[in-house]
Design an enzyme around this catalytic site. Structure first.
Site, PDB file in Angstrom:
ATOM      1  N   TYR A 111      59.378  52.751 -29.986  1.00  0.00           N
ATOM      2  CA  TYR A 111      60.769  52.553 -29.611  1.00  0.00           C
ATOM      3  C   TYR A 111      60.837  52.173 -28.134  1.00  0.00           C
ATOM      4  O   TYR A 111      60.341  52.908 -27.281  1.00  0.00           O
ATOM      5  CB  TYR A 111      61.582  53.824 -29.891  1.00  0.00           C
ATOM      6  CG  TYR A 111      63.007  53.681 -29.450  1.00  0.00           C
ATOM      7  CD1 TYR A 111      63.913  52.954 -30.226  1.00  0.00           C
ATOM      8  CD2 TYR A 111      63.442  54.208 -28.250  1.00  0.00           C
ATOM      9  CE1 TYR A 111      65.216  52.788 -29.808  1.00  0.00           C
ATOM     10  CE2 TYR A 111      64.745  54.039 -27.826  1.00  0.00           C
ATOM     11  CZ  TYR A 111      65.628  53.323 -28.610  1.00  0.00           C
ATOM     12  OH  TYR A 111      66.912  53.150 -28.183  1.00  0.00           O
ATOM     13  N   ASP A 169      57.692  61.540 -32.870  1.00  0.00           N
ATOM     14  CA  ASP A 169      59.015  60.934 -33.052  1.00  0.00           C
ATOM     15  C   ASP A 169      59.049  60.380 -34.473  1.00  0.00           C
ATOM     16  O   ASP A 169      58.476  59.325 -34.753  1.00  0.00           O
ATOM     17  CB  ASP A 169      59.229  59.819 -32.016  1.00  0.00           C
ATOM     18  CG  ASP A 169      60.587  59.117 -32.178  1.00  0.00           C
ATOM     19  OD1 ASP A 169      61.277  59.376 -33.189  1.00  0.00           O
ATOM     20  OD2 ASP A 169      60.936  58.306 -31.301  1.00  0.00           O
TER      21      ASP A 169
HETATM   22  C1  LIG Z   1      67.193  55.467 -31.218  1.00  0.00           C
HETATM   23  C2  LIG Z   1      65.817  55.972 -31.031  1.00  0.00           C
HETATM   24  C3  LIG Z   1      65.454  56.683 -29.873  1.00  0.00           C
HETATM   25  C4  LIG Z   1      66.422  56.915 -28.730  1.00  0.00           C
HETATM   26  O1  LIG Z   1      67.505  57.711 -29.106  1.00  0.00           O
HETATM   27  P1  LIG Z   1      68.990  57.525 -28.527  1.00  0.00           P
HETATM   28  O2  LIG Z   1      69.767  58.516 -29.311  1.00  0.00           O
HETATM   29  O3  LIG Z   1      69.402  56.102 -28.771  1.00  0.00           O
HETATM   30  O4  LIG Z   1      68.946  57.822 -27.063  1.00  0.00           O
HETATM   31  C5  LIG Z   1      64.151  57.136 -29.785  1.00  0.00           C
HETATM   32  N1  LIG Z   1      63.248  56.912 -30.754  1.00  0.00           N
HETATM   33  C6  LIG Z   1      63.560  56.234 -31.859  1.00  0.00           C
HETATM   34  C7  LIG Z   1      62.516  55.994 -32.898  1.00  0.00           C
HETATM   35  C8  LIG Z   1      64.846  55.743 -32.028  1.00  0.00           C
HETATM   36  O5  LIG Z   1      65.155  55.037 -33.136  1.00  0.00           O
END
Ligand SMILES: *Cc1c(COP(=O)(O)O)cnc(C)c1O
Length: 386
Positions: free
Chosen positions: A106, A179
């Site tokens: 990301y 993540d």
């Molecule tokens: C959207 C996203 C983020 C960041 O999150 P926000 O809520 O937009 O700050 C981080 N990792 C992944 C995989 C995402 O899709």
């Protein structure tokens, strides 16, 4: 007669928001507590532990309890955005710490790692996402503080084996942060697989309605580092606000339904697009042809989610024209909402982030799958793909 009751399943606990009942009123929906400050009692003691809004609030704490339950976590902490949650993890690291992160992930989180490295506050090594041999080779035992895994990763949806990554991290004395925003904890329980911290952008599937931003960290075992992260959230003022926490609680009640429907739709759409003459490739771990399919099957219990990308045949302009020709998919960024979105990823992430120029990222929602298939068929034809 004594009857033994079975333990409640996650679907029941989530639908009932942990069987919430307000002790004072009996309300089965939590209240929104907007207070910025809290009065002490006649003994000058705090009544509920809270002093001031930056400490957190009761509504956010209720959402955190639901998330900790869903993840099997010791505790969960909610932030105002995903990025602020990820940044708190980075801020907690000692100066000049060594971290190992994917080369494709990301772009916002990758951008944070890069900017800390440019300011010489971190040393960053990259591994090809999903490649365990490269990951192992980048780790420096006793030096590496943190291994970051995004699986499946943005926007290529490569799959990383979390159990194997946990072994690699722990063998080097590092902490594993995952993540799994694209496969929420009703599908992937990262802490059970060995992650030390599970990060999610709760903006996405967890809330599911594209009407708040939020980020969550869930921890397997609390320790001093966790207290430091809480202090960072407090001092940076990035605790999730009350109103958004309330919407998140409402959204999470239907997480499993929404996510199941998105998965069903995505499986059908991906199978269709894989045979489409205007599409060069479909990147979706739910397809048996995907190199990470078996690991994804194991890590999600077959609940692959609604995130995929396609490589359009033709030129970069053709790919952008496909987005412009869609009438059901919104031409917008973000993911995990009930409505389907499509975006030309290179336009969104900008220069400097590795992404195929003809890649379209698709977030499949809960609409009628026939409408979604028809929309993309028409858009690909109008754009002249193929
Ligand atoms: C959207 C996203 C983020 C960041 O999150 P926000 O809520 O937009 O700050 C981080 N990792 C992944 C995989 C995402 O899709």
């Amino acid at each position: 007669m004594t009857v033994e009751k079975r333990a409640l399943s996650p679907a029941t606990r989530l639908a009932q928001a942990l069987r919430f009942v307000d002790a004072q009123t009996g309300a089965i929906i939590p209240a929104i507590h907007p207070a910025a400050t809290y009065a002490r009692d006649e003994n000058h003691a705090l009544r509920g532990g809270l002093i001031y809004r930056r400490d957190g609030n009761q509504t956010t704490a209720q959402a955190e309890a639901i998330l900790a339950d869903l993840e099997g976590a010791a505790e969960a902490m909610l932030f105002s955005t995903g990025i602020s949650a990820a940044t708190a993890v980075i801020e907690q690291l000692p100066a000049d710490a060594h971290v190992v992160v994917p080369d494709v992930m990301y772009y916002g989180v990758l951008g944070q790692f890069r900017s800390y490295a440019e300011k010489r506050r971190l040393r960053v090594s990259h591994y090809a996402a999903g490649n365990l041999d490269e990951m192992r080779a980048r780790m420096r035992a006793g030096d590496t503080a943190l291994l970051w895994v995004e699986t499946p990763n943005n926007p290529n949806w490569d799959v990383t084996d979390i159990e194997a990554a946990a072994e690699i991290a722990h063998a080097a004395g590092a902490r594993l942060v995952t993540d799994c925003t694209a496969t929420p904890p009703c599908a992937t329980r990262a802490l059970d697989l060995g992650a030390d911290i599970s990060f999610h952008s709760a903006t996405k599937y967890l809330n599911g309605h594209s009407d708040i931003t939020a980020g969550v960290l869930s921890v397997r075992e609390k320790g001093p580092f966790w207290e430091e992260i809480a202090e960072i959230r407090n001092h940076q003022g990035t605790v999730l606000n009350t109103w958004d926490a309330w919407l998140l609680i409402r959204g999470m009640r239907t997480l499993i339904l929404r996510y199941e429907r998105a998965t069903e739709n995505a499986l059908q759409l991906a199978a269709h697009l894989e045979r489409h003459p205007g599409v060069e490739g479909v990147l979706y771990p739910g397809l048996p042809s995907h190199p990470g399919h078996a690991i994804a099957q194991r890590q999600t219990g077959g609940m692959f989610g609604g995130m995929m990308s396609i490589i359009v045949k033709g030129s970069e302009a053709t790919a952008i024209d496909v987005v412009r020709a869609c009438e059901v998919f919104y031409p917008a960024t973000s993911l995990g909402g009930v409505e389907s979105l499509i975006e030309h990823r290179k336009t969104v992430s900008g220069e400097g982030f590795p992404v195929h120029p003809r890649l379209l990222r698709i977030s499949v929602g809960i609409e009628d799958v026939g409408d979604l298939i028809d929309d993309l068929d028409c858009a690909l034809a109008r754009a002249g793909a193929g």
